[in-house]
Design an enzyme around this catalytic site. Structure first.
Site, PDB file in Angstrom:
ATOM      1  N   TYR A  92     111.411  18.251  39.623  1.00  0.00           N
ATOM      2  CA  TYR A  92     110.799  16.990  39.213  1.00  0.00           C
ATOM      3  C   TYR A  92     111.787  16.156  38.385  1.00  0.00           C
ATOM      4  CZ  TYR A  92     106.224  18.839  40.661  1.00  0.00           C
ATOM      5  OH  TYR A  92     105.169  19.348  41.375  1.00  0.00           O
ATOM      6  N   ASP A 151     105.153  29.232  36.013  1.00  0.00           N
ATOM      7  CA  ASP A 151     106.009  30.271  36.605  1.00  0.00           C
ATOM      8  C   ASP A 151     107.267  30.519  35.786  1.00  0.00           C
ATOM      9  OD1 ASP A 151     104.934  31.530  38.992  1.00  0.00           O
ATOM     10  OD2 ASP A 151     104.787  29.509  39.767  1.00  0.00           O
ATOM     11  N   HIS A 397     115.247  21.876  45.362  1.00  0.00           N
ATOM     12  CA  HIS A 397     114.178  21.242  46.114  1.00  0.00           C
ATOM     13  C   HIS A 397     113.585  20.138  45.255  1.00  0.00           C
ATOM     14  CE1 HIS A 397     112.575  24.742  43.881  1.00  0.00           C
ATOM     15  NE2 HIS A 397     111.801  23.806  43.409  1.00  0.00           N
ATOM     16  N   TYR A 487     100.536  13.890  42.020  1.00  0.00           N
ATOM     17  CA  TYR A 487     100.230  13.983  40.590  1.00  0.00           C
ATOM     18  C   TYR A 487     101.490  13.921  39.737  1.00  0.00           C
ATOM     19  CZ  TYR A 487     101.713  18.764  39.231  1.00  0.00           C
ATOM     20  OH  TYR A 487     102.440  19.879  38.879  1.00  0.00           O
ATOM     21  N   ARG A 488     102.656  14.057  40.354  1.00  0.00           N
ATOM     22  CA  ARG A 488     103.905  14.199  39.615  1.00  0.00           C
ATOM     23  C   ARG A 488     105.007  14.127  40.664  1.00  0.00           C
ATOM     24  NH1 ARG A 488     104.739  19.966  36.502  1.00  0.00           N
ATOM     25  NH2 ARG A 488     106.470  19.444  35.136  1.00  0.00           N
TER      26      ARG A 488
END
Lengths: 542, 206
Positions: A92, A151, A397, A487-488
């Site tokens: 992100y 995580d 990713h 959402y993000r």
């Protein structure tokens, strides 16, 4: 110096740096490339390209007063600042700024646990406190508390909450922004403000009661650019006596509809923690099944369903988690079995894991899903190796994270819609991943599903990254047409995604911009965060 | 109290920094000296097991795993590194190297040696090395070895590096076995022999 903030002269920048050094000490201001380069986003899909987001410098304060002084200096010199907590939200954006040339305000040195109470169940922490830090403190002091952890445990408790990050236990805890309670914020003027009960000097319930009095403003600081959060209260879960993990399996594709309905009732009634949906077929390499799924004109739901039924294995499964006294976990499991069995013909059930606390370190390590029992770890990063199911591991990713309704119908609709979208776009970069007939929802959000997928990034292959980014763009559009929004996201997609939340001619964005202009007229805090640009950059950056 | 480097946040994967960027060798080369005590061994890899046997012969403590060293870090290394950062070595896949690079950076440590070995299905082999010049030159000679011999050789290189003193000249190497590598994806998961150690420049601020 390779990069300067936009519209800032080298002289003004040098003066600001000198003044930052006077505030925090020269050793806590980073200006040489070898240091500043460490704030690059290691998962950037624009790595080494012209639109990669890069910092001009970094500064590491140790107190809210130092943050306030930095903000005041930045205002005088029009220096854009980009605050990070631990900067570990890989996928992100990591620790890179949204606006190239920003000075990263690294809050890692602000790592104090201000207050913690295991009777009333909360902590007040600074932004540099990671999940590992909070967990270690609780363990070392023998407190009767659990944390809810994502995580990777190296993230910041505050940072994850502000990014609307999530964990793995009960709904009331695993939505980390929902479970926060009150903030201390350095505003763009350099003024220090507290919200919720924290606004009351000497308040005794900062970490417990979210709202305080008057309009609730905390949301402005989540995924936002209205200030720099320097303290936050967070609710913590009482340590349970026992944990029970069980599996329910259902045979047919459409069984996901009644299964979700029943599990929703169990969860919303507080009888279970986070349910985990999946399919035993999701990693199958069966050639016949692969041929069905890989048909050039797309997979057919009825054919896939028939294949699964003929194979005699269930189509779906859901892992149910129970916390509390052993007797109630067992009773709730019996109740859940009865409800699901009544709703879905052919449902089968199995107990997976039963734990009684406390555990030894070895028992924790060997637990099937450590984050489900509040144990932070780094398995997700350690285990990134090539495997049969991940034959081409990438250099990172970017997460595509659309929110869909919490229903089985929505899952099936999403699978078919997005499989076609990926197929029409020429497939998923790297050949694997994306969406298919066994794609299951992530359930971190208490009241919705997230159909998350990681689009791969390759450091040495700009063409590959270009394909990932193009597909990401396309998926945003297709999702928005169906009423699904993210959402993000990664900063490269902030503007695009904000543009999909466009009800009534972008009324929401225009409202954000009016707030931004009013409280941060020089646009110095987190310019571009969530697509909210300061006035002076709206034409050039969006 | 963290030192200056403690807050320089890691954001660069090892695959880019040491092997591609010049920043790695120019600033992070450190004197590992005799501080290397711990080594990570991935039980799933023959090369890593051979590496482990050889470094154990040199007295290092071996930490074996199937790829996840979370417990080791939380119960042992995190506490130890808060008091005194110490060099660590491993022969692993990329994930553990990436993770330990991040964890170690917040304790003032950087990669000082990385060798990446890729084996392709057509028999091609490529080896890329960053680290002190002498160690890189030694590593370069291992291109023709099989997995187990390569692991044992890397153990000798890293133990030799840890015994060195002073700030050695940086070096790098990129060699193949002469067979042209096919497309990028047609290789097994690369192996990395690596050492992370207290960075020389950071020492001024400890």
């Amino acid at each position: 110096m390779a990069i300067l903030p936009p519209q800032v002269s080298a002289e003004a920048f040098a003066e600001a740096i000198r003044r930052f050094q006077a505030v925090v000490g020269a050793e806590w201001v980073f200006t040489v490339d070898e240091d500043v380069g460490l704030y690059r986003d290691s998962y950037s899909p624009a790595w080494g390209e012209g639109d990669e987001k890069l910092a001009s410098a970094a500064v590491a304060p140790i107190s809210a007063d130092q943050v306030a002084a930095i903000v005041r200096i930045a205002n005088e010199h029009r220096i854009p600042l980009y605050p990070i907590s631990t900067g570990m939200n890989l996928g992100y954006g990591g620790s890179a700024p949204v606006l190239s040339g920003s000075v990263v305000v690294d809050l890692k040195r602000m790592n104090k646990i201000i207050e913690i109470d295991d009777v009333r169940g909360y902590a007040i922490v600074e932004p540099g406190v990671s999940y590992f830090d909070l967990y270690r403190y609780i363990q070392d002091h023998g407190l009767n508390l659990w944390i809810d952890t994502p995580d990777p445990g190296w993230g910041s408790v505050i940072g994850n909450a502000l990014d609307h990050g999530v964990g793995y236990t009960y709904g009331a805890y695993r939505d980390h922004f929902y479970s926060h309670s009150g903030m201390e914020v350095v505003l763009p003027t350099g003024e220090i403000m507290r919200t919720g009960m924290g606004a009351l000097p000497g308040a005794k319930s900062w970490g417990e009661y979210h709202y305080g009095f008057g309009p609730y403003v905390d949301g402005l600081f989540s995924q936002g650019s209205a200030g720099i959060v320097t303290k936050m209260g967070i609710h913590l879960m009482p340590a349970p006596e026992a944990y029970l993990s069980c599996m329910a399996r259902v045979p047919r594709r459409d069984d996901i509809i009644p299964l979700v309905a029943e599990v929703n009732r169990l969860e919303h009634a507080g009888l279970i923690g986070m349910p985990n949906y999946g399919s035993p077929w999701s990693q199958s390499r069966d050639p016949a099944l692969q041929a069905l799924i890989g048909r050039p004109d797309g997979w057919n739901a009825a054919e896939v369903d028939r294949f699964v039924i003929n194979a005699g294995m269930p189509y779906w499964e859901v892992n149910l988690q129970f916390y509390g006294p052993e007797a109630t976990t067992t009773a709730n499991w019996e109740y859940a079995k009865a409800k699901i069995a009544a709703a879905v013909a052919g449902a089968t059930f199995a107990e997976v894991e039963r734990l009684r606390f406390p555990l030894t370190e070895e028992q924790k390590h060997n637990a099937r899903h450590r984050v489900a029992i509040g144990v932070p770890n780094l398995e997700i990063f350690f285990i990134g190796a090539r495997s049969a199911f991940n034959p081409t591991p990438s250099d990172g990713h970017v997460w595509f994270s659309p929110v869909i309704p919490k229903s089985g119908e929505a899952i099936l609709d999403f699978q078919e819609t997005m499989s076609k979208a990926v197929r029409d776009a020429g497939g998923f970069p790297g050949g694997l991943g994306g969406y298919g007939p066994f794609s299951a929802p992530a359930t971190w959000m208490y009241r919705t599903f997230i159909m998350i997928s990681g689009l791969p990034v390759a450091r040495n292959n700009p063409e590959f990254n270009k394909r990932s980014r193009a597909l990401f763009d396309r998926l945003i559009d297709v999702a928005a047409q169906k009423g699904w929004g993210e959402y993000r996201t990664h900063p490269l997609f902030y503007d695009k995604i904000m543009s999909t939340y466009n009800f009534n001619d972008n009324a929401l964005l225009r409202f954000h911009e009016r707030i931004k202009d009013a409280i941060d007229p020089n646009g110095i805090i987190a310019a571009g965060r969530s697509g909210i640009w300061p006035k002076y950059l709206r034409g050039s950056q969006r | 109290m963290p030192n200056r480097r403690d807050v320089v946040k890691t954001a660069i994967g090892i695959s880019a920094l040491p092997l591609i960027s010049g920043a790695f060798a120019s600033t992070a080369v450190a004197s590992a000296g005799s501080s290397l005590r711990d080594a990570l061994v991935d039980e799933r890899s023959g090369a890593s097991r051979a590496f482990g046997r050889r470094v154990a012969d040199h007295g290092l403590t071996i930490h074996e795993s199937h790829g996840d060293w979370s417990q080791l870090w939380f119960t042992h290394l995190d506490r130890e590194w808060r008091l005194r950062p110490a060099a660590i070595a491993g022969l692993t896949h990329h994930g553990p190297l990436f993770t330990f690079e991040h964890l170690a950076r917040s304790r003032g440590m950087r990669p000082v040696f990385v060798a990446e070995l890729r084996r392709y299905r057509n028999g091609a082999v490529s080896l890329r090395v960053s680290g002190p010049a002498a160690a890189a030159a030694r590593a370069e000679q291992t291109i023709g070895l099989d997995d187990e011999a390569w692991g044992a050789s890397m153990a000798e290189v890293l133990v030799g590096l840890s015994a060195a003193t002073g700030a050695p000249l940086p070096g790098r190497a990129a060699v193949t076995n002469g067979i042209e590598a096919p497309v990028l994806t047609e290789h097994s998961d690369p192996l990395y022999a690596w050492m992370i150690a207290p960075a020389a420049r950071a020492a001024r601020f400890v």
